[in-house]
Design an enzyme around this catalytic site. Structure first.
Site, mmCIF file in Angstrom:
data_model
loop_
_atom_site.group_PDB
_atom_site.id
_atom_site.type_symbol
_atom_site.label_atom_id
_atom_site.label_comp_id
_atom_site.label_asym_id
_atom_site.label_seq_id
_atom_site.Cartn_x
_atom_site.Cartn_y
_atom_site.Cartn_z
ATOM 1 N N ASP A 28 -0.507 1.778 2.503
ATOM 2 C CA ASP A 28 -1.062 3.110 2.359
ATOM 3 C C ASP A 28 0.065 4.034 1.879
ATOM 4 O O ASP A 28 1.248 3.653 1.922
ATOM 5 C CB ASP A 28 -1.619 3.561 3.716
ATOM 6 N N ASP A 46 -1.731 4.574 8.493
ATOM 7 C CA ASP A 46 -1.597 5.518 9.605
ATOM 8 C C ASP A 46 -2.893 6.189 10.030
ATOM 9 O O ASP A 46 -2.942 6.859 11.057
ATOM 10 C CB ASP A 46 -0.623 6.631 9.206
#
Length: 247
Positions: free
Chosen positions: A18, A197
């Site tokens: 990510d 996250d």
């Protein structure tokens, strides 16, 4: 699930990363994000040392990721897997109906005037309503986007994230993007690693867990990830140690 620090990694694994909140800190607005030269060098080196088995898997659009990366060219999955560029440079797209997206956007226009703290981001295939500057509107934003997605009756769903409610086509997510990459060279046959996250990264964690790979949650919060790193700096250190081990 109890989590711990991830094990020492290998350049023989496949890496799915990510971006916001994982490789770079989250900015006040999506457009304020900045990728420093140190990170660009880290990404380029990991991509080379892993034999190209590295992809960025982001909620951002591919065009936005390309803007952040500059001259770097590598596999990218944008808008939570709705668009995906494979290692051969081929582009795969899963799109919502333009009519549904247009209807939702028009319905949000007066809301944005009424609540200037809200920010609507049109990513091309999705619509993201950010409330980073108005966190007290969180419940309202999610309720509103859920109702608009339901009313559109076009196979849409709301993807929650850090201070954002995003309407997107259902059934496609970061987990499906990882699955598609792992069917292709140079990812095929490697142990997958997914680092993220946010709530939208849970799909990636679940898919990697299913394949007995390494799922790493960045920061606090409940997660199905099996390992954890505290922040962006720790992610960069962990990835950097992989490269040190290959020297």
């Amino acid at each position: 699930m109890r989590t711990s620090s991830p094990p020492s990694a290998s350049v023989d694994w496949a890496y799915f990363l990510d971006v916001d909140g994982t490789l770079i800190d989250i900015a006040d607005t999506p457009g304020a994000a900045f990728v420093d030269t140190e990170l660009l060098d880290l990404i380029a080196r990991l991509y080379q040392e892993s034999g190209g088995a590295m992809a960025l898997v982001s909620g951002r659009s591919i065009s936005d990721l390309e803007h952040l990366l500059g001259s770097l060219h590598l596999p990218l999955a944008g808008q939570h897997g709705l668009e995906r560029r494979d290692a051969a440079g081929r582009l795969w797209i899963h799109a919502a109906t333009p009519e549904a997206k247009c209807t939702i956007k028009e319905a949000l226009a007066p809301v944005l005037v009424q609540y200037p703290g809200l920010l609507l981001e049109d990513k091309g295939l999705t619509l993201a309503l950010h409330y980073r500057q108005a966190p007290h509107l969180a419940a309202y934003a999610h309720r509103l986007m859920g109702q608009l997605a339901n009313d559109a009756d076009a196979g849409l769903e709301v993807q929650p994230g850090k201070r954002v409610a995003e309407v997107k086509p259902s059934g496609i997510d970061k987990g499906t993007a990882v699955s598609e990459y792992l069917k292709e060279s140079p990812f095929k046959g490697r142990r997958p690693v997914f680092i993220g996250d946010d709530l939208n990264d849970e799909h990636g964690f679940a898919e990697v867990n299913r394949l007995e790979g390494i799922s790493i949650k960045v920061g606090k919060g409940r997660s199905c990830a099996r390992f954890r790193l505290p922040d962006v700096a720790a992610v960069r250190r962990w990835l950097g140690n992989i490269l040190k081990g290959s020297e």
